[in-house]
Write a protein that holds these residues in place. Structure first.
Motif, PDB file in Angstrom:
ATOM      1  N   GLY A  97      14.404  62.652  36.851  1.00 23.12           N
ATOM      2  CA  GLY A  97      13.148  62.015  37.239  1.00 23.12           C
ATOM      3  C   GLY A  97      12.689  60.989  36.222  1.00 23.12           C
ATOM      4  N   VAL A  98      11.451  61.147  35.727  1.00 23.58           N
ATOM      5  CA  VAL A  98      10.856  60.194  34.800  1.00 23.58           C
ATOM      6  C   VAL A  98      11.060  60.693  33.379  1.00 23.58           C
ATOM      7  CG1 VAL A  98       8.722  59.076  34.094  1.00 23.58           C
ATOM      8  CG2 VAL A  98       9.135  59.564  36.497  1.00 23.58           C
ATOM      9  N   LEU A  99      11.618  59.850  32.539  1.00 26.05           N
ATOM     10  CA  LEU A  99      11.811  60.160  31.132  1.00 26.05           C
ATOM     11  C   LEU A  99      11.074  59.089  30.343  1.00 26.05           C
ATOM     12  CD1 LEU A  99      15.634  60.675  31.447  1.00 26.05           C
ATOM     13  CD2 LEU A  99      13.979  62.486  31.141  1.00 26.05           C
ATOM     14  N   CYS A 100      10.377  59.494  29.278  1.00 20.53           N
ATOM     15  CA  CYS A 100       9.665  58.480  28.519  1.00 20.53           C
ATOM     16  C   CYS A 100       9.669  58.807  27.039  1.00 20.53           C
ATOM     17  CB  CYS A 100       8.242  58.297  29.025  1.00 20.53           C
ATOM     18  SG  CYS A 100       7.217  59.743  28.833  1.00 20.53           S
ATOM     19  N   PHE A 101       9.553  57.764  26.257  1.00 19.50           N
ATOM     20  CA  PHE A 101       9.411  57.845  24.805  1.00 19.50           C
ATOM     21  C   PHE A 101       8.217  56.981  24.463  1.00 19.50           C
ATOM     22  CE2 PHE A 101       9.845  55.804  20.719  1.00 19.50           C
ATOM     23  CZ  PHE A 101      10.087  56.866  19.884  1.00 19.50           C
ATOM     24  N   ILE A 137       1.298  62.973  46.210  1.00 13.72           N
ATOM     25  CA  ILE A 137       1.508  63.462  44.841  1.00 13.72           C
ATOM     26  C   ILE A 137       2.782  64.291  44.853  1.00 13.72           C
ATOM     27  CG2 ILE A 137       0.649  64.957  43.032  1.00 13.72           C
ATOM     28  CD1 ILE A 137      -2.135  64.152  43.750  1.00 13.72           C
ATOM     29  N   ASN A 138       3.786  63.767  44.164  1.00 12.00           N
ATOM     30  CA  ASN A 138       5.025  64.522  44.050  1.00 12.00           C
ATOM     31  C   ASN A 138       5.156  65.047  42.622  1.00 12.00           C
ATOM     32  OD1 ASN A 138       5.787  62.333  42.525  1.00 12.00           O
ATOM     33  ND2 ASN A 138       7.099  61.452  44.081  1.00 12.00           N
ATOM     34  N   VAL A 139       6.265  65.627  42.293  1.00 10.83           N
ATOM     35  CA  VAL A 139       6.453  66.247  40.988  1.00 10.83           C
ATOM     36  C   VAL A 139       6.351  65.218  39.875  1.00 10.83           C
ATOM     37  CG1 VAL A 139       8.087  67.527  39.557  1.00 10.83           C
ATOM     38  CG2 VAL A 139       7.867  68.065  41.971  1.00 10.83           C
ATOM     39  N   HIS A 140       6.915  64.022  40.071  1.00 11.10           N
ATOM     40  CA  HIS A 140       6.893  63.003  39.027  1.00 11.10           C
ATOM     41  C   HIS A 140       5.463  62.563  38.749  1.00 11.10           C
ATOM     42  CE1 HIS A 140      11.158  63.026  39.445  1.00 11.10           C
ATOM     43  NE2 HIS A 140      11.128  62.512  40.657  1.00 11.10           N
TER      44      HIS A 140
END
Length: 135
Positions: free
Chosen positions: A60-64, A86-89
């Motif tokens: 899914g969504v990965l962030c730094f 509204i989903n999990v991400h």
């Protein structure tokens, strides 16, 4: 005695990989390298970095992000998420945003209390100075 010939690091051509396992391994490796370099930039040069990666796989969504970048990122992206879808991400993003807002609110209240104490201390010092000058 036979000597080994080592080719060392070789250049990888930029083509779409067909093998899903190799694709995921390469993605994870490159992402880890990207985040590591970003962390080094933050530490060495006090840079503010915000990276968001939308993976097509299971992650899914990965962030730094550098800790002080949250207000900048929120202002830049204007996190107005649609409520009906509204989903999990989106839930992860909302939770991260609300957590950052709570942290900032707590810090703000703490700093306001310190500021009020310092103002009171300044008033007391001014009164003491006035009394000393009148003697």
């Amino acid at each position: 005695m036979t000597t080994r010939i080592n080719k060392g690091r070789q250049r990888v051509d930029m083509v779409k990989m067909k093998n899903a396992r190799n694709l995921q391994v390469t993605f994870s490796t490159r992402l880890a390298g990207l985040f590591k370099k970003s962390n080094e930039l933050c530490m060495l040069f006090n840079a503010e970095i915000f990276i968001v990666v939308f993976s097509q796989g299971d992650k899914g969504v990965l962030c730094f992000d550098h800790p002080s970048v949250n207000p900048l990122a929120e202002g830049f992206f204007e996190w107005n998420l649609p409520q009906p879808h509204i989903n999990v991400h989106n839930q992860h993003i909302v939770a991260r945003k609300e957590g950052g807002t709570r942290d900032l609110s707590t810090k703000l209240m703490s700093l306001e209390a310190i500021l009020e104490k310092e103002k009171n201390r300044g008033q007391i010092l001014i009164e003491i100075r006035k009394r000393a000058n009148s003697l």
